[in-house]
Design a protein around this motif. Structure first.
Motif, PDB file in Angstrom:
ATOM      1  N   ALA A   1      52.350  25.039  30.174  1.00  0.00           N
ATOM      2  CA  ALA A   1      53.409  25.901  29.662  1.00  0.00           C
ATOM      3  C   ALA A   1      53.449  27.246  30.369  1.00  0.00           C
ATOM      4  O   ALA A   1      54.331  28.064  30.087  1.00  0.00           O
ATOM      5  N   GLY A   2      52.492  27.487  31.278  1.00  0.00           N
ATOM      6  CA  GLY A   2      52.505  28.722  32.050  1.00  0.00           C
ATOM      7  C   GLY A   2      51.347  29.660  31.785  1.00  0.00           C
ATOM      8  O   GLY A   2      51.404  30.833  32.164  1.00  0.00           O
ATOM      9  N   PHE A   3      50.281  29.151  31.161  1.00  0.00           N
ATOM     10  CA  PHE A   3      49.138  29.991  30.818  1.00  0.00           C
ATOM     11  C   PHE A   3      47.878  29.456  31.504  1.00  0.00           C
ATOM     12  O   PHE A   3      47.095  28.714  30.892  1.00  0.00           O
ATOM     13  N   PRO A   4      47.663  29.810  32.782  1.00  0.00           N
ATOM     14  CA  PRO A   4      46.486  29.296  33.486  1.00  0.00           C
ATOM     15  C   PRO A   4      45.175  29.855  32.957  1.00  0.00           C
ATOM     16  O   PRO A   4      44.121  29.254  33.163  1.00  0.00           O
ATOM     17  N   ARG A   5      45.221  31.022  32.283  1.00  0.00           N
ATOM     18  CA  ARG A   5      44.017  31.553  31.634  1.00  0.00           C
ATOM     19  C   ARG A   5      44.098  31.248  30.137  1.00  0.00           C
ATOM     20  O   ARG A   5      45.014  31.714  29.452  1.00  0.00           O
TER      21      ARG A   5
ATOM     22  N   VAL B   1      33.853  40.235  26.769  1.00  0.00           N
ATOM     23  CA  VAL B   1      33.921  39.021  27.583  1.00  0.00           C
ATOM     24  C   VAL B   1      35.337  38.820  28.112  1.00  0.00           C
ATOM     25  O   VAL B   1      35.547  38.515  29.296  1.00  0.00           O
ATOM     26  N   VAL B   2      36.328  38.983  27.242  1.00  0.00           N
ATOM     27  CA  VAL B   2      37.723  38.791  27.642  1.00  0.00           C
ATOM     28  C   VAL B   2      38.116  39.795  28.720  1.00  0.00           C
ATOM     29  O   VAL B   2      38.770  39.441  29.714  1.00  0.00           O
ATOM     30  N   ALA B   3      37.725  41.054  28.569  1.00  0.00           N
ATOM     31  CA  ALA B   3      38.085  42.077  29.550  1.00  0.00           C
ATOM     32  C   ALA B   3      37.511  41.736  30.920  1.00  0.00           C
ATOM     33  O   ALA B   3      38.195  41.863  31.946  1.00  0.00           O
ATOM     34  N   ALA B   4      36.251  41.305  30.963  1.00  0.00           N
ATOM     35  CA  ALA B   4      35.631  40.945  32.239  1.00  0.00           C
ATOM     36  C   ALA B   4      36.302  39.716  32.847  1.00  0.00           C
ATOM     37  O   ALA B   4      36.508  39.635  34.071  1.00  0.00           O
ATOM     38  N   TRP B   5      36.658  38.771  32.014  1.00  0.00           N
ATOM     39  CA  TRP B   5      37.293  37.530  32.477  1.00  0.00           C
ATOM     40  C   TRP B   5      38.691  37.800  33.030  1.00  0.00           C
ATOM     41  O   TRP B   5      39.047  37.308  34.105  1.00  0.00           O
ATOM     42  N   VAL B   6      39.484  38.602  32.325  1.00  0.00           N
ATOM     43  CA  VAL B   6      40.838  38.909  32.785  1.00  0.00           C
ATOM     44  C   VAL B   6      40.802  39.685  34.098  1.00  0.00           C
ATOM     45  O   VAL B   6      41.684  39.525  34.959  1.00  0.00           O
ATOM     46  N   ALA B   7      39.783  40.520  34.281  1.00  0.00           N
ATOM     47  CA  ALA B   7      39.674  41.311  35.504  1.00  0.00           C
ATOM     48  C   ALA B   7      39.157  40.509  36.692  1.00  0.00           C
ATOM     49  O   ALA B   7      39.291  40.948  37.836  1.00  0.00           O
ATOM     50  N   ALA B   8      38.574  39.348  36.450  1.00  0.00           N
ATOM     51  CA  ALA B   8      38.009  38.537  37.528  1.00  0.00           C
ATOM     52  C   ALA B   8      39.120  37.845  38.305  1.00  0.00           C
ATOM     53  O   ALA B   8      40.206  37.577  37.769  1.00  0.00           O
ATOM     54  N   PRO B   9      38.893  37.533  39.583  1.00  0.00           N
ATOM     55  CA  PRO B   9      39.924  36.843  40.371  1.00  0.00           C
ATOM     56  C   PRO B   9      40.168  35.432  39.840  1.00  0.00           C
ATOM     57  O   PRO B   9      39.255  34.804  39.295  1.00  0.00           O
ATOM     58  N   PRO B  10      41.375  34.925  39.991  1.00  0.00           N
ATOM     59  CA  PRO B  10      41.687  33.574  39.495  1.00  0.00           C
ATOM     60  C   PRO B  10      41.023  32.511  40.361  1.00  0.00           C
ATOM     61  O   PRO B  10      40.642  32.764  41.505  1.00  0.00           O
ATOM     62  N   PRO B  11      40.892  31.300  39.841  1.00  0.00           N
ATOM     63  CA  PRO B  11      40.270  30.226  40.619  1.00  0.00           C
ATOM     64  C   PRO B  11      41.241  29.634  41.632  1.00  0.00           C
ATOM     65  O   PRO B  11      42.458  29.842  41.562  1.00  0.00           O
ATOM     66  N   ALA B  12      40.685  28.877  42.580  1.00  0.00           N
ATOM     67  CA  ALA B  12      41.509  28.125  43.520  1.00  0.00           C
ATOM     68  C   ALA B  12      41.986  26.840  42.842  1.00  0.00           C
ATOM     69  O   ALA B  12      41.401  26.388  41.858  1.00  0.00           O
ATOM     70  N   PRO B  13      43.055  26.240  43.351  1.00  0.00           N
ATOM     71  CA  PRO B  13      43.538  24.982  42.764  1.00  0.00           C
ATOM     72  C   PRO B  13      42.506  23.871  42.919  1.00  0.00           C
ATOM     73  O   PRO B  13      41.681  23.892  43.834  1.00  0.00           O
TER      74      PRO B  13
END
Length: 306
Positions: free
Chosen positions: A138-142, A273-285
């Motif tokens: 639906a558009g929410f990769p995190r 935990v959420v703040a650190a996770w949101v700030a981290a780079p996204p994963p590769a496909p």
């Protein structure tokens, strides 16, 4: 679509987003949240929805900002939040809260007790995989999954692993129960064990969100079976740990003040935990290729045979 969120971030309910606005909301959101709980017997003193109260309660706090965003060691002695150092309110992230998953696989120790609604583990894994993949699609990769039922840790983890091989996704599973350490519960409750199913720690957690749902006078203490006398980590599953009435614990140790402290500690750590996770780079496909080729790894192309 930042206007969809309250001032300073927070959560908006997915069930109230118009379909025509979903794409814009998803693009503006930092993450989505899925609470997972259970409908399960926790003793005469706790509601059947104990795990849902805790999962939904902490999920709702995952994107708090402003004066509520305090360090995990902060707060006043009674557990109330304080303003961060310097007196400046901080904006929280923008999240989208999906409806909770209410039913779960339940252990053999609670399935025979009244009110427990258990589904088979293999059904739970497949169902959760479909729910998680649907939210990602639906558009929410995190996606943050806030768990209130310990048996969900294995089924949710299996579903997350499945989806992560099919979709580009960053899937974060947090169990509220683990956000307060055993040393800290020992400080709150003393030397007697407090962290069992339906025990003082879990009871206090519910008191922190919904005091009217708890009946402290409905039971006497039922001291739980002692843990093994070792310090190494282990998982022990038994058919019926005696003494046991579908729950066990020293309920006389639970109280609203302890509940406020549990909520403050676990809630602020979840936000960290959420703040650190949101700030981290996204994963590769994900990829179907088992090993990278020299070209994809950035190395030289292999020479052709003469």
């Amino acid at each position: 679509m930042s206007a969809a969120w309250p001032s300073g971030g927070g959560l908006v309910p997915a069930a109230r987003i118009p379909g025509g606005e979903l794409g814009a909301v998803a693009e503006a959101a930092d993450f989505a949240v899925l609470p997972v709980g259970a409908v399960e017997w926790h003793g005469p003193h706790l509601p059947l929805g104990t795990d849902l109260i805790l999962a939904e309660g902490f999920a709702a706090e995952s994107a708090l900002g402003g004066d509520d965003a305090v360090p995990s060691g902060g707060g006043t002695p009674d557990g109330t939040a304080t303003t961060p150092a310097g007196g400046h309110a901080t904006a929280g992230p923008r999240g989208v809260l999906f409806p909770a998953v209410p039913y779960a696989a339940c252990p053999g120790q609670t399935r025979p007790w009244p009110g427990t609604v258990a589904i088979r583990p293999e059904i739970a894994v497949g169902y959760l995989a479909d729910v998680i993949e649907g939210i990602v699609a639906a558009g929410f990769p995190r996606l943050l999954i806030v768990n209130g039922h310990d048996a969900n840790m294995s089924t949710v983890r299996a579903a997350m692993e499945w989806v992560s091989g099919r979709r580009t996704a960053s899937l974060l599973l947090v169990n509220w129960f683990q956000l307060v350490t055993p040393a800290e519960t020992a400080e709150l409750y003393g030397p007697l064990p407090a962290r069992g199913h339906g025990g003082a720690y879990e009871t206090s957690g519910v008191l922190g969100f919904d005091p009217d749902a708890v009946r402290l006078d409905a039971v006497a203490d039922l001291p739980p079976k002692p843990k093994l006398p070792v310090t190494h980590p282990y998982v022990l599953v038994e058919s019926r740990p005696d003494p046991w009435q579908g729950w066990s614990g020293h309920i006389s140790l639970a109280g609203e003040e302890a509940g406020r402290r549990v909520r403050q500690l676990a809630g602020t750590r979840l936000r960290e935990v959420v703040a650190a996770w949101v700030a981290a780079p996204p994963p590769a496909p994900p990829t179907d290729a088992p090993l990278p080729t020299a070209a994809t790894a950035g190395g030289p192309e292999p020479e052709e045979a003469p």
